[in-house]
Design a protein around this motif. Structure first.
Motif, PDB file in Angstrom:
ATOM      1  N   VAL A  82       0.992  -1.233  -0.264  1.00 42.11           N
ATOM      2  CA  VAL A  82      -0.034  -0.157   0.101  1.00 42.11           C
ATOM      3  C   VAL A  82       0.880   1.225   0.030  1.00 42.11           C
ATOM      4  O   VAL A  82       0.632   2.348  -0.722  1.00 42.11           O
ATOM      5  N   LYS A  83       1.764   1.294   1.073  1.00 42.42           N
ATOM      6  CA  LYS A  83       2.867   2.301   0.905  1.00 42.42           C
ATOM      7  C   LYS A  83       3.967   1.793   1.308  1.00 42.42           C
ATOM      8  O   LYS A  83       4.287   0.569   1.543  1.00 42.42           O
ATOM      9  N   ARG A  84       5.147   2.400   1.287  1.00 42.57           N
ATOM     10  CA  ARG A  84       6.583   2.066   1.543  1.00 42.57           C
ATOM     11  C   ARG A  84       6.657   1.147   2.754  1.00 42.57           C
ATOM     12  O   ARG A  84       7.359   0.257   2.832  1.00 42.57           O
ATOM     13  N   ASN A  85       5.761   1.674   3.759  1.00 38.76           N
ATOM     14  CA  ASN A  85       5.899   0.903   5.132  1.00 38.76           C
ATOM     15  C   ASN A  85       4.577   0.374   5.586  1.00 38.76           C
ATOM     16  O   ASN A  85       4.402   0.025   6.684  1.00 38.76           O
ATOM     17  N   VAL A  86       3.682   0.337   4.693  1.00 35.51           N
ATOM     18  CA  VAL A  86       2.376  -0.439   4.845  1.00 35.51           C
ATOM     19  C   VAL A  86       2.067  -1.340   3.905  1.00 35.51           C
ATOM     20  O   VAL A  86       2.291  -1.206   2.568  1.00 35.51           O
ATOM     21  N   TRP A  87       1.744  -2.714   4.421  1.00 35.75           N
ATOM     22  CA  TRP A  87       0.914  -3.779   3.475  1.00 35.75           C
ATOM     23  C   TRP A  87      -0.236  -4.136   4.223  1.00 35.75           C
ATOM     24  O   TRP A  87      -0.504  -4.048   5.207  1.00 35.75           O
ATOM     25  N   VAL A  88      -0.910  -4.771   2.964  1.00 35.35           N
ATOM     26  CA  VAL A  88      -2.161  -5.351   3.293  1.00 35.35           C
ATOM     27  C   VAL A  88      -2.091  -6.786   3.246  1.00 35.35           C
ATOM     28  O   VAL A  88      -1.596  -7.454   2.351  1.00 35.35           O
ATOM     29  N   LEU A  89      -2.511  -7.482   4.158  1.00 33.21           N
ATOM     30  CA  LEU A  89      -2.424  -9.011   4.067  1.00 33.21           C
ATOM     31  C   LEU A  89      -3.101  -9.712   5.081  1.00 33.21           C
ATOM     32  O   LEU A  89      -3.822  -9.438   6.052  1.00 33.21           O
ATOM     33  N   LEU A  90      -3.186 -11.173   4.684  1.00 36.46           N
ATOM     34  CA  LEU A  90      -3.862 -12.344   5.548  1.00 36.46           C
ATOM     35  C   LEU A  90      -3.047 -12.889   6.812  1.00 36.46           C
ATOM     36  O   LEU A  90      -1.843 -13.470   6.402  1.00 36.46           O
ATOM     37  N   ARG A  91      -3.524 -12.301   7.865  1.00 40.13           N
ATOM     38  CA  ARG A  91      -2.575 -12.838   8.931  1.00 40.13           C
ATOM     39  C   ARG A  91      -2.381 -14.155   9.501  1.00 40.13           C
ATOM     40  O   ARG A  91      -1.330 -14.428   9.630  1.00 40.13           O
ATOM     41  N   ASP A 130       8.281 -10.336   8.674  1.00 31.99           N
ATOM     42  CA  ASP A 130       9.555 -10.200   8.573  1.00 31.99           C
ATOM     43  C   ASP A 130      10.010  -9.628   7.376  1.00 31.99           C
ATOM     44  O   ASP A 130      10.920  -9.181   7.150  1.00 31.99           O
ATOM     45  N   LEU A 131       9.555 -10.714   6.404  1.00 30.97           N
ATOM     46  CA  LEU A 131      10.249 -10.473   4.909  1.00 30.97           C
ATOM     47  C   LEU A 131       9.716  -8.854   4.495  1.00 30.97           C
ATOM     48  O   LEU A 131      10.380  -8.202   4.109  1.00 30.97           O
ATOM     49  N   LEU A 132       8.602  -8.690   4.820  1.00 26.64           N
ATOM     50  CA  LEU A 132       8.035  -7.672   4.244  1.00 26.64           C
ATOM     51  C   LEU A 132       8.248  -6.233   5.090  1.00 26.64           C
ATOM     52  O   LEU A 132       8.688  -5.038   4.266  1.00 26.64           O
ATOM     53  N   SER A 133       8.837  -6.252   6.375  1.00 28.72           N
ATOM     54  CA  SER A 133       9.477  -5.456   7.226  1.00 28.72           C
ATOM     55  C   SER A 133      10.731  -5.006   6.518  1.00 28.72           C
ATOM     56  O   SER A 133      11.303  -4.141   6.499  1.00 28.72           O
ATOM     57  N   ASP A 134      11.426  -6.539   6.216  1.00 23.53           N
ATOM     58  CA  ASP A 134      12.996  -6.168   5.560  1.00 23.53           C
ATOM     59  C   ASP A 134      12.749  -5.408   4.212  1.00 23.53           C
ATOM     60  O   ASP A 134      13.664  -4.460   4.063  1.00 23.53           O
ATOM     61  N   LYS A 161      10.239   4.544   9.150  1.00 25.88           N
ATOM     62  CA  LYS A 161       9.076   4.320   9.842  1.00 25.88           C
ATOM     63  C   LYS A 161       8.754   2.830  10.086  1.00 25.88           C
ATOM     64  O   LYS A 161       9.321   2.201   9.326  1.00 25.88           O
ATOM     65  N   LYS A 162       8.220   2.674  11.216  1.00 25.59           N
ATOM     66  CA  LYS A 162       7.875   0.989  11.647  1.00 25.59           C
ATOM     67  C   LYS A 162       6.972   0.681  10.622  1.00 25.59           C
ATOM     68  O   LYS A 162       6.031   1.261  10.285  1.00 25.59           O
ATOM     69  N   THR A 163       7.368  -0.611  10.209  1.00 30.86           N
ATOM     70  CA  THR A 163       6.275  -1.171   9.133  1.00 30.86           C
ATOM     71  C   THR A 163       5.006  -1.743   9.586  1.00 30.86           C
ATOM     72  O   THR A 163       4.766  -2.200  10.878  1.00 30.86           O
ATOM     73  N   LYS A 164       3.739  -1.026   8.915  1.00 28.48           N
ATOM     74  CA  LYS A 164       2.571  -1.588   9.433  1.00 28.48           C
ATOM     75  C   LYS A 164       1.803  -2.419   8.593  1.00 28.48           C
ATOM     76  O   LYS A 164       2.065  -2.517   7.441  1.00 28.48           O
ATOM     77  N   PHE A 165       0.990  -3.405   9.297  1.00 25.16           N
ATOM     78  CA  PHE A 165       0.254  -4.132   8.513  1.00 25.16           C
ATOM     79  C   PHE A 165      -1.261  -3.941   8.792  1.00 25.16           C
ATOM     80  O   PHE A 165      -1.818  -3.766   9.918  1.00 25.16           O
ATOM     81  N   VAL A 225     -12.050  -2.731   5.239  1.00 29.49           N
ATOM     82  CA  VAL A 225     -12.092  -1.238   4.723  1.00 29.49           C
ATOM     83  C   VAL A 225     -12.087  -0.465   6.156  1.00 29.49           C
ATOM     84  O   VAL A 225     -11.513   0.703   6.404  1.00 29.49           O
ATOM     85  N   ASP A 226     -12.799  -1.247   7.228  1.00 27.83           N
ATOM     86  CA  ASP A 226     -12.612  -0.503   8.724  1.00 27.83           C
ATOM     87  C   ASP A 226     -11.103  -0.520   9.098  1.00 27.83           C
ATOM     88  O   ASP A 226     -10.764   0.548   9.767  1.00 27.83           O
ATOM     89  N   ALA A 227     -10.638  -1.485   8.948  1.00 32.38           N
ATOM     90  CA  ALA A 227      -9.096  -1.717   9.389  1.00 32.38           C
ATOM     91  C   ALA A 227      -8.198  -0.593   8.609  1.00 32.38           C
ATOM     92  O   ALA A 227      -7.264  -0.064   9.083  1.00 32.38           O
ATOM     93  N   PHE A 228      -8.497  -0.144   7.377  1.00 32.69           N
ATOM     94  CA  PHE A 228      -7.984   1.000   6.713  1.00 32.69           C
ATOM     95  C   PHE A 228      -8.209   2.356   7.204  1.00 32.69           C
ATOM     96  O   PHE A 228      -7.226   3.136   7.366  1.00 32.69           O
ATOM     97  N   LYS A 229      -9.391   2.440   7.722  1.00 32.07           N
ATOM     98  CA  LYS A 229      -9.846   3.398   8.490  1.00 32.07           C
ATOM     99  C   LYS A 229      -9.081   3.828   9.700  1.00 32.07           C
ATOM    100  O   LYS A 229      -8.651   4.757  10.116  1.00 32.07           O
ATOM    101  N   GLN A 230      -8.942   2.631  10.492  1.00 35.95           N
ATOM    102  CA  GLN A 230      -8.294   2.660  11.615  1.00 35.95           C
ATOM    103  C   GLN A 230      -6.700   3.235  11.589  1.00 35.95           C
ATOM    104  O   GLN A 230      -6.320   3.565  12.457  1.00 35.95           O
ATOM    105  N   GLN A 231      -6.233   2.843  10.286  1.00 32.62           N
ATOM    106  CA  GLN A 231      -4.977   3.223  10.147  1.00 32.62           C
ATOM    107  C   GLN A 231      -4.621   4.463   9.552  1.00 32.62           C
ATOM    108  O   GLN A 231      -3.751   4.919   9.084  1.00 32.62           O
TER     109      GLN A 231
END
Length: 481
Positions: A306-315, A361-365, A375-379, A419-425
């Motif tokens: 989504v952004k340099r430090n933001v990813w959307v994923l299945l936890r 770990d991979l996506l943070s790297d 910035k700290k990587t967000k999911f 969508v709600d999770a995006f709003k919370q971020q």
């Protein structure tokens, strides 16, 4: 007239740089002829209503892409384009009012262009007829068909409104699967399913023969089969060399991620890595092996950027094994080597392979070391990481988002909890119809947008099991600085 773009380049160095050019294919008549008994053979979950898919869903995608990539084609003309009197002529490649964009590029127009050449037309028709087992007279008839009509026939499988001569290729709307731009190279793919063989053939002919790509002919990489593959026993050998674009992500200028999934084999990934290293295309390739399940068809159904430090994923696929004190007794008896576990191995040319314990770990790297995020990587998790919404919404492509620029992504409107999770971020959320009107009324500038999830209507498109990441083949993105 052959499609031209004097500024055309192939150069993709990330998943999030400002998108400047891409290949798409709007839903064609073949999609409206998929029958229930063949839907899964043709890789659809259900039959779709073509008019709804076009007018109420995909057309919004094309209009949105135009405002971002080629605004001169659409700005000030939205009412005219939407006027029912014009019968969607803006979206039809065989119509004089077609947009004919050199930035939002329709595959069908490229096919029409190369079919103007008699020699290419003969060769391509011969190849298509061989794949589809057509008789000789039909082959001659097709060779003599006018190029615009012929392109429609080859894609839809219909000779006219009532007569089908071979199967449609409904998955052509998922243009990413056929090829992927890796820096200034094109990696052409090898699909896992027979239903996609004709698509692959068409894209080979287009990339090698269309003048738009003439400067890049030496940069087209084709995945070969493994040596003497035809001597292996069995028709459906598990070791088949397959690679699909939904399993390939260009995450930074020197780093490519390849998923091994239901559709991409270890052998396919292996051949791709050899090609990429031999041609010095990238320095680093990471293989992400995910469960071979229909739920997770490609890695882009499990995570996108989504952004340099933001990813959307299945936890549920992203986590490390939980700490022992949190485990219930039953977990001690689970198979720790389960094939349902995600495995991640990173290869650098000439160096020892490196492993990662989990996707996070991979996506943070990637975010912190490859893209230099401070910035700290967000999911952002599918369904807000709440069962059963995480699995339900991943199935309808909550993790399969296309970035038009860093932080501005497209997704389906049906995935409420995500969508709600995006709003919370801290993301703004807007429906595409409202957004287009704001663009047209000069209330909003596409270039100024930040941190926004654009919601696209999705009742029919989602039946096809692919999101907007699948429905795009980026050819040019700005470098992420």
């Amino acid at each position: 007239m052959t499609l031209k773009n004097d500024d055309f380049k192939i150069d993709v160095t990330s998943e999030i740089g400002v998108l400047r050019a891409l290949l798409i294919h709007s839903p064609d008549n073949g999609l409206g002829k998929v029958v229930p008994s063949k839907a899964q053979d043709w890789l659809f979950e259900d039959i779709v209503h073509l008019d709804t898919m076009r007018k109420n869903e995909y057309d919004y995608y094309v209009k949105l892409l135009m405002y971002f990539l080629d605004p001169d084609k659409i700005k000030g003309k939205l009412n005219q384009i939407d006027d029912p009197e014009n019968k969607r002529s803006f979206f039809k490649p065989d119509n004089k009012n077609f947009h004919a964009s050199g930035k939002v590029i329709e595959i069908q127009t490229l096919l029409e262009d190369i079919l103007q050449e008699a020699d290419i037309r003969r060769k391509l028709i011969a190849a298509v007829c061989a794949i589809e087992n057509c008789n000789y007279r039909l082959q001659i008839k097709l060779i003599d068909t006018e190029p615009v009509e012929l392109a429609k026939i080859i894609i839809s499988g219909s000779l006219n409104k009532n007569e089908m001569i071979f199967a449609p290729i409904p998955n052509l709307i998922f243009s990413r699967d056929i090829g992927i731009a890796v820096n200034n190279y094109m990696l052409l793919n090898k699909p896992a399913k027979k239903a996609r063989a004709r698509e692959t053939l068409l894209m080979r002919y287009i990339f090698f023969n269309h003048p738009l790509f003439s400067a890049y002919r030496d940069n087209i990489l084709e995945i070969p089969e493994t040596v003497q593959h035809f001597l292996r026993p069995g028709e459906d050998n598990d070791q088949k060399t397959t690679l699909e674009g939904g399993d390939v992500m260009m995450v930074s200028p020197q780093h490519l991620v390849i998923g091994c999934s239901e559709r991409t084999s270890i052998s396919g990934a292996n051949e791709a890595i050899k090609l990429l290293f031999e041609n010095d295309v990238v320095k680093k390739v990471t293989i992400v092996k995910i469960p071979h399940k229909r739920d997770y068809m490609h890695i882009d159904t499990v995570f996108t950027q989504v952004k340099r430090n933001v990813w959307v994923l299945l936890r549920s696929l992203a986590l490390k094994e939980s700490a022992a004190e949190n485990q219930e007794p039953i977990s001690w008896f689970a198979d720790k080597k389960s094939k349902d576990r995600t495995e991640i191995v990173q290869f650098e040319n000439g160096k020892k392979p490196k492993t990662f314990k989990c996707l996070e770990d991979l996506l943070s790297d990637i975010s912190e070391n490859d893209l230099g995020s401070k910035k700290k990587t967000k999911f952002i998790y599918s369904g807000g990481d709440t069962f059963p919404y995480d699995a339900r919404e991943q199935w309808t492509d909550s993790c399969n988002l296309l970035a038009l620029k860093e932080g501005v992504v497209l997704g389906y409107d049906r995935n409420d909890k995500t969508v709600d999770a995006f709003k919370q971020q801290g993301f703004d959320v807007i429906q595409v119809a409202d957004l287009l009107q704001k663009f047209e009324n000069n209330e909003l500038d596409p270039q100024e947008m930040k941190n926004t999830l654009i919601l696209m209507p999705s009742s029919e498109l989602s039946r096809a099991r692919g999101g907007f990441h699948c429905m795009s083949m980026p050819l040019l993105r700005d470098t992420v600085i």
